[in-house]
Scaffold this motif. Sequence first.
Motif, short mmCIF file in Angstrom:
data_model
loop_
_atom_site.label_atom_id
_atom_site.label_comp_id
_atom_site.label_asym_id
_atom_site.label_seq_id
_atom_site.Cartn_x
_atom_site.Cartn_y
_atom_site.Cartn_z
N LYS A 179 42.73 32.29 39.65
CA LYS A 179 41.67 33.29 39.51
C LYS A 179 40.47 32.74 38.74
N LYS A 218 44.10 40.24 55.45
CA LYS A 218 44.41 39.55 54.21
C LYS A 218 44.71 38.07 54.48
N ASN A 258 42.02 43.57 47.85
CA ASN A 258 42.22 45.01 47.60
C ASN A 258 41.06 45.60 46.81
N LEU A 259 40.51 44.83 45.89
CA LEU A 259 39.36 45.30 45.12
C LEU A 259 38.15 45.48 46.03
N SER A 315 42.93 35.99 47.33
CA SER A 315 44.23 36.65 47.26
C SER A 315 44.18 38.07 47.81
N ASP A 316 45.37 38.61 48.10
CA ASP A 316 45.46 40.00 48.53
C ASP A 316 44.94 40.93 47.43
N ALA A 317 45.22 40.59 46.16
CA ALA A 317 44.78 41.44 45.05
C ALA A 317 43.25 41.49 44.99
N GLU A 318 42.61 40.33 45.19
CA GLU A 318 41.15 40.30 45.19
C GLU A 318 40.59 41.08 46.38
N GLU A 328 45.72 35.70 52.28
CA GLU A 328 46.96 35.27 51.63
C GLU A 328 48.19 35.68 52.44
N GLU A 336 49.20 31.55 43.81
CA GLU A 336 48.25 32.52 43.25
C GLU A 336 48.64 32.83 41.81
#
Length: 252
Positions: free
Chosen positions: A220, A201, A189-190, A184-187, A203, A215
């Motif tokens: 997750k 990205k 970003n980390l 994912s984009d959130a992952e 996603e 997602e």
Amino acid sequence: MPAKKVLIILSDAHTFPLKKKSGPDAGLVVDQPSGFFLQELAKPLQKLLDAGHEVTFASPKGREPAPDPNSESLLAYAGNFYERRKEMELIEHMKRTNGFDRPRPFSTFSEDELATFAGLFIPGGHAPLTDLGDDPELGRILRFFNKENKPTAAICHGPYALLSTMKAGDGSFVYKGYKITSWSDAEENLMETLWGGEVEKVESALRDQGAIMVEGATEKVGGTTLDHELVTGGNPLAANALGDRFLKMLSV
């Protein structure tokens, strides 16, 4: 289950582009080491072999694939030394017995030969960002599997390779409207925070071409998504479930 042939797609890349956001290299695109993510390849691969299936490895130009260095760390295995050793030994065994270090170039597969394969699997790691998403020969292969409704599995960054279908045929994205789970984009970003740079990205790239990205909390922690002939997972936690679901699809 009768033995079937499965095509496993690998990247030739040992790095991927990272645009630095800070430090002396700010603004520059640097080569960040990567490759296939060991768990995401080894767990489904072992399940395929245990079921008696025959695997063939393929990549854009047939170069020796490299593991993502992060995927070989004990941290990636939560300290499980024995599991890591088992999966590293599996890859070494594939080198000795199955030509893992000499994958076949995509261009060597005719449609007649592709018809002999029951399924296709794309493991993750950041390497696919470098050379799989825009490879027209991979696009040709994926279009064939899509047209023939053959089971197709991809995990983590592997779904980025699906974008290659726009480089073949009529240029359309054949997975438009499919429900897909990826890294994912959130992952990402980390990871960008860790590396101090910007990364393509997966996603967002798939969503921009019309995929329906699935997602959330379930994904997750290892959930998978099935739509038509395509099964996808978002991160290494999904490797076992993805392998099991893919095996079930091959048995039909």
